[in-house]
Write an enzyme that holds these catalytic residues in place. Sequence first.
Site, PDB file in Angstrom:
ATOM      1  CG  HIS A   1      35.346 -53.287  36.970  1.00 44.77           C
ATOM      2  ND1 HIS A   1      35.271 -54.494  37.629  1.00 44.77           N
ATOM      3  CD2 HIS A   1      34.722 -53.491  35.790  1.00 44.77           C
ATOM      4  CE1 HIS A   1      34.623 -55.371  36.896  1.00 44.77           C
ATOM      5  NE2 HIS A   1      34.275 -54.775  35.751  1.00 44.77           N
TER       6      HIS A   1
ATOM      7  CG  HIS B   1      35.510 -54.670  30.647  1.00 44.44           C
ATOM      8  ND1 HIS B   1      36.004 -55.944  30.774  1.00 44.44           N
ATOM      9  CD2 HIS B   1      34.700 -54.474  31.722  1.00 44.44           C
ATOM     10  CE1 HIS B   1      35.502 -56.498  31.867  1.00 44.44           C
ATOM     11  NE2 HIS B   1      34.709 -55.630  32.466  1.00 44.44           N
TER      12      HIS B   1
ATOM     13  NE  ARG C   1      37.114 -57.049  11.342  1.00 48.09           N
ATOM     14  CZ  ARG C   1      36.250 -56.954  10.371  1.00 48.09           C
ATOM     15  NH1 ARG C   1      36.672 -56.851   9.116  1.00 48.09           N
ATOM     16  NH2 ARG C   1      34.954 -56.956  10.622  1.00 48.09           N
TER      17      ARG C   1
ATOM     18  CG  ASP D   1      38.969 -60.226  31.223  1.00 44.09           C
ATOM     19  OD1 ASP D   1      39.440 -60.087  30.081  1.00 44.09           O
ATOM     20  OD2 ASP D   1      37.753 -60.178  31.467  1.00 44.09           O
TER      21      ASP D   1
ATOM     22  N   GLY E   1      33.066 -62.160  31.788  1.00 42.97           N
ATOM     23  CA  GLY E   1      32.033 -62.848  31.021  1.00 42.97           C
ATOM     24  C   GLY E   1      30.927 -63.357  31.928  1.00 42.97           C
TER      25      GLY E   1
ATOM     26  CG  HIS F   1      34.088 -59.430  36.187  1.00 45.83           C
ATOM     27  ND1 HIS F   1      35.318 -59.191  35.680  1.00 45.83           N
ATOM     28  CD2 HIS F   1      33.276 -58.468  35.666  1.00 45.83           C
ATOM     29  CE1 HIS F   1      35.261 -58.129  34.877  1.00 45.83           C
ATOM     30  NE2 HIS F   1      34.032 -57.669  34.847  1.00 45.83           N
TER      31      HIS F   1
ATOM     32  CD  GLU G   1      28.693 -58.314  35.713  1.00 47.30           C
ATOM     33  OE1 GLU G   1      29.538 -59.184  35.406  1.00 47.30           O
ATOM     34  OE2 GLU G   1      28.473 -57.298  35.031  1.00 47.30           O
TER      35      GLU G   1
ATOM     36  CG  ASP H   1      31.512 -53.142  33.763  1.00 51.66           C
ATOM     37  OD1 ASP H   1      32.608 -53.680  33.621  1.00 51.66           O
ATOM     38  OD2 ASP H   1      30.459 -53.799  33.929  1.00 51.66           O
TER      39      ASP H   1
HETATM   40  N1  LIG Z   1      30.053 -56.331  32.937  1.00 47.14           N
HETATM   41  C1  LIG Z   1      30.868 -57.319  32.520  1.00 47.14           C
HETATM   42  N2  LIG Z   1      30.869 -58.491  33.165  1.00 47.14           N
HETATM   43  C2  LIG Z   1      31.650 -59.501  32.750  1.00 47.14           C
HETATM   44  N3  LIG Z   1      32.461 -59.422  31.663  1.00 47.14           N
HETATM   45  C3  LIG Z   1      32.459 -58.258  30.986  1.00 47.14           C
HETATM   46  C4  LIG Z   1      31.675 -57.181  31.384  1.00 47.14           C
HETATM   47  N4  LIG Z   1      31.886 -56.158  30.528  1.00 47.14           N
HETATM   48  C5  LIG Z   1      32.771 -56.568  29.636  1.00 47.14           C
HETATM   49  N5  LIG Z   1      33.124 -57.834  29.901  1.00 47.14           N
HETATM   50  C6  LIG Z   1      34.095 -58.584  29.089  1.00 47.14           C
HETATM   51  O1  LIG Z   1      33.439 -59.548  28.332  1.00 47.14           O
HETATM   52  C7  LIG Z   1      34.361 -60.572  28.072  1.00 47.14           C
HETATM   53  C8  LIG Z   1      33.531 -61.785  27.716  1.00 47.14           C
HETATM   54  C9  LIG Z   1      33.948 -62.414  26.431  1.00 47.14           C
HETATM   55  C10 LIG Z   1      33.367 -63.761  26.318  1.00 47.14           C
HETATM   56  O2  LIG Z   1      32.586 -64.176  27.139  1.00 47.14           O
HETATM   57  C11 LIG Z   1      33.752 -64.635  25.201  1.00 47.14           C
HETATM   58  C12 LIG Z   1      33.151 -65.880  25.119  1.00 47.14           C
HETATM   59  C13 LIG Z   1      33.483 -66.699  24.045  1.00 47.14           C
HETATM   60  C14 LIG Z   1      34.381 -66.268  23.071  1.00 47.14           C
HETATM   61  C15 LIG Z   1      34.948 -65.028  23.190  1.00 47.14           C
HETATM   62  C16 LIG Z   1      35.882 -64.544  22.130  1.00 47.14           C
HETATM   63  O3  LIG Z   1      36.466 -63.466  22.272  1.00 47.14           O
HETATM   64  O4  LIG Z   1      36.008 -65.208  21.101  1.00 47.14           O
HETATM   65  C17 LIG Z   1      34.653 -64.203  24.249  1.00 47.14           C
HETATM   66  C18 LIG Z   1      35.075 -60.732  29.381  1.00 47.14           C
HETATM   67  O5  LIG Z   1      36.310 -61.332  29.285  1.00 47.14           O
HETATM   68  C19 LIG Z   1      35.137 -59.312  29.899  1.00 47.14           C
HETATM   69  O6  LIG Z   1      36.381 -58.713  29.683  1.00 47.14           O
HETATM   70 ZN   LIG Z   2      33.442 -55.722  34.159  1.00 39.67          ZN
END
Ligand SMILES: Nc1ncnc2c1ncn2[C@@H]1O[C@H](CCC(=O)c2cccc(C(=O)O)c2)[C@@H](O)[C@H]1O
Ligand SMILES: [Zn+2]
Length: 353
Positions: free
Chosen positions: A27, A29, A82, A149, A183, A210, A213, A291
């Site tokens: 786990h 990212h 990018r 994910d 997320g 997930h 959490e 994480d």
């Molecule tokens: N501890 C965590 N617990 C949960 N997730 C975690 C954790 N750590 C990292 N993540 C990551 O954060 C991403 C979230 C990205 C997200 O919400 C979002 C919302 C709207 C637009 C966009 C975009 O890209 O435009 C993105 C997840 O997919 C996941 O891979």
């Molecule tokens: Zn995570």
Amino acid sequence: MTEHLVDPDVPRDLHAFIARLPKAELHVHHVGSASPRIVSELAARHRDSKVPTDPEALVDYFTFTDFAHFIDVYLSVVDLIRTPEDVRLLTYEVARDMARQQVRYAELTITPFSSTRRGIDEGAFMDAIEDARKAAEAEFGTVLRWCFDIPGEAGLESAEETARLATDDRLRPEGLVSFGLGGPEIGVARPQFKPYFDRAIAAGLHSVPHAGETTGPQTVWDALTHLGAERIGHGTSSAQDPKLLAHLAERRIPLEVCPTSNIATRAVRTLDEHPIKEFARAGVLVTINSDDPPMFGTDLNNEYAVAARLLGLDERGLAGLAKNGVEASFLDAPGKARIIDEIDTYTAAWLAS
Ligand SMILES: Nc1ncnc2c1ncn2[C@@H]1O[C@H](CCC(=O)c2cccc(C(=O)O)c2)[C@@H](O)[C@H]1O
Ligand SMILES: [Zn+2]
């Protein structure tokens, strides 16, 4: 191990044991693994970013008031990626950092939706991660596999796009083994993602959402019932439900525990209150993970040291935790046997010395 990460309550020789212990990480990212070194390199390529490059300033920048703040900061780092070459650099350099910690195998969670919606060509994205995976295995000896994910908060459009990228035979990368959901959890009910998980599972991917959490144990039940979860990302709130703990233990459904992350995002108040002890006591298969390590001021070795302290483990106990990670992975049987054997040989030699 980095000096600032030495836990004073863990004996130095245990830190030394952990540093050379072969490990698997389940786990972690992709973007969340960008170290200050990698962030600086990306920021130098894209000078308009608000992400600080100075490591001191990054410590402050990576201090979160709550989970929503964490996601805001996380997305600002996503904005630094990018081009396909940025994707390749990040992936390859993350593997280098893992190899330094004796990570032999890692399932890296990637959010392809975040990159394709920012205009990176989907084919070029897949080529970049695969190219980095092959180079990392050849040069560092670390085997990488992917979990794609869904960023749940981005809605069903992101679920559709992630399922498409994960299941289209012309796009799906060779290293892809699993399908996840990340997320925020509040207001993002798990059952709505069932059709996308069904498609991914039908295409041969493993289910690793997930859950639990930042919301209660019902979310973990939902992940099991509706998404076919084979492992649970975090699952922290499972400790509030003895029936759930018994179910996880009986079915051998591993938890991907990330202790420092849970404190950094304020999911748990203090490490001493972390439910990892309850998980172990209930017989749940606990795996240790990092994480988003640089964002949480940690690394995998430090997470093992934290686990040793919270669970009162010696070298044999730590080797057992490392073996849990291998067993709970989606490696094939010979691949698992190789790392388990390496862990046993290393531990026996250490204890004999
Ligand atoms: N501890 C965590 N617990 C949960 N997730 C975690 C954790 N750590 C990292 N993540 C990551 O954060 C991403 C979230 C990205 C997200 O919400 C979002 C919302 C709207 C637009 C966009 C975009 O890209 O435009 C993105 C997840 O997919 C996941 O891979
Ligand atoms: Zn995570």
